[in-house]
Design a protein around this motif. Structure first.
Motif, short mmCIF file in Angstrom:
data_model
loop_
_atom_site.label_atom_id
_atom_site.label_comp_id
_atom_site.label_asym_id
_atom_site.label_seq_id
_atom_site.Cartn_x
_atom_site.Cartn_y
_atom_site.Cartn_z
N THR A 253 0.83 -1.21 0.00
CA THR A 253 0.00 0.00 0.00
C THR A 253 0.86 1.25 0.00
OG1 THR A 253 -0.21 -0.05 2.42
CG2 THR A 253 -1.92 -1.16 1.14
N ALA A 254 2.01 1.21 0.70
CA ALA A 254 2.95 2.34 0.65
C ALA A 254 3.53 2.48 -0.75
CB ALA A 254 4.06 2.14 1.68
N VAL A 255 3.80 1.35 -1.41
CA VAL A 255 4.30 1.41 -2.79
C VAL A 255 3.29 2.12 -3.69
CG1 VAL A 255 4.92 0.04 -4.83
CG2 VAL A 255 5.68 -0.69 -2.58
N ARG A 256 2.04 1.71 -3.61
CA ARG A 256 1.04 2.30 -4.50
C ARG A 256 0.83 3.78 -4.20
NH1 ARG A 256 -1.68 -2.29 -3.19
NH2 ARG A 256 -3.53 -1.25 -2.38
N THR A 257 0.92 4.15 -2.94
CA THR A 257 0.80 5.56 -2.60
C THR A 257 1.95 6.36 -3.20
OG1 THR A 257 -0.31 5.01 -0.52
CG2 THR A 257 0.62 7.21 -0.70
N LEU A 258 3.17 5.88 -3.01
CA LEU A 258 4.34 6.58 -3.52
C LEU A 258 4.31 6.69 -5.04
CD1 LEU A 258 7.05 4.96 -1.23
CD2 LEU A 258 6.45 7.38 -1.27
#
Length: 342
Positions: A253-258
């Protein structure tokens, strides 16, 4: 590229049914994303693989008690699963039984809470309009259940074990499970070696765990999820990139946000919706390394981690994890996908 290309064999007994205590005593498989070299460690060893100038990006979303049980005006019992809040009264939801909960149906959960089904969605869900007396969040805390994934059948005694120790922004239908391994003590050790941390928010919804129902992965459409990045976090992330430092995402989820907020290569502060779908061939703009769990066969999350490395390396790594009896999925063990030679 076909969905079947992301299949692997997983014995049922390797699906973790409960979280380990302490949190950081899960196992950690460290894999070189370029060569496939593997090291077997424990999560409390993570600091040995971090560099003093790393920037770790965490998702601080908090799981809400999203599963509600109610009755129709006919007396039939039904279930409503909250996915995404649209405004003060309306939510995207999943419903059971779906064929009997059509537009116009009224559902009562308690004297203080009820809803009407007002529309269908393009993903097979519904839009529900809620009516309540008092604070919605307080009512939900009282009536709702913490939604564990269907492959977890054992009861969870402590609901906080399905929350990260740094969760603070209510809104998720599922936990950002890579973060479940961190303790407050481990976070302090990471700070002590000089690493920087920032928090972003992505409220986990259907996009994270919706099955892929097409043969060609390029035909799959992700369900949108809401994310937000503070000006302070955006500034720290952009600074780390400009300085050539490693940006370590904690969870997919952090990957997709970034990657959604940094589509241009520069993170933009603010909130927005994303349906970004990352699979092999994707060119990462910000993320260098990833801390994550082991994901379901043929899932979009397995495709994402394969994009950061390669499909062949990831499937080989998963096969090794099965041979070594790692624990899989939400309450399972962790991976650190990185470059061991730098």
């Amino acid at each position: 590229m076909q969905v079947k290309d992301f299949t692997y064999e997983l014995p049922q007994e390797l699906i973790a049914q409960y979280p380990l205590e302490p949190r950081d005593h899960s196992r950690l498989l460290v894999v070189d994303k370029n060569t496939g070299a593997i090291e077997h460690r424990y999560f409390y060893d993570l600091c040995e693989y971090l560099r003093h100038d790393d920037l770790l990006v965490f998702n601080d979303t908090r799981v809400i008690p999203a599963r509600l049980h109610g009755v129709k005006d006919t007396g039939a019992r039904v279930e409503v699963f909250l996915l995404t809040r649209l405004n003060s009264t309306d939510w995207e939801v999943l419903v059971k039984p779906g064929r009997k909960l059509r537009v116009g149906v009224k559902i009562k959960f308690s004297d203080d809470l009820s809803c009407d089904i007002i529309a269908d969605t393009d993903f097979g869900g519904r839009i529900a309009r809620f009516y309540y007396n008092g604070a919605f969040e307080e009512i939900l805390d009282r009536l709702g259940e913490t939604p564990l994934p269907p492959y977890i059948t054992a009861p969870l005694e402590d609901k906080e074990r399905y929350q990260t120790v740094y969760s603070r922004e209510n809104g998720s239908a599922a936990a950002p499970t890579a973060g479940l391994h961190f303790t407050k003590e481990l976070l302090q050790k990471i700070r002590d070696i000089g690493c920087e941390e920032v928090f972003v928010t992505l409220h986990v919804g259907l996009g994270t765990f919706r099955p892929v129902s097409v043969d060609d992965i390029k035909d799959h459409v992700m369900h949108r999820e809401f994310y937000s990045v503070s000006p302070e976090a955006a500034e720290a992330i952009n600074k780390a990139k400009a300085e050539g430092r490693r940006i370590v995402a904690v969870g997919t989820t952090a990957v997709r946000t970034l990657e959604a907020a940094g589509e241009s290569g520069v993170i933009k502060a603010g909130g927005n919706w994303t349906n970004i779908f990352i699979y092999p061939g994707y060119r990462f703009r910000l993320v260098n390394s990833l801390i994550t769990n082991f994901h379901l066969p043929q899932s979009t999350l397995l495709m994402l981690v394969s994009a950061l490395s390669t499909r062949e390396i990831m499937l080989s790594t998963y096969a090794e994890a099965v041979r070594e009896h790692y624990r899989f999925f939400s309450f399972g063990d962790a991976m650190f996908i990185t470059d061991l030679n730098k």
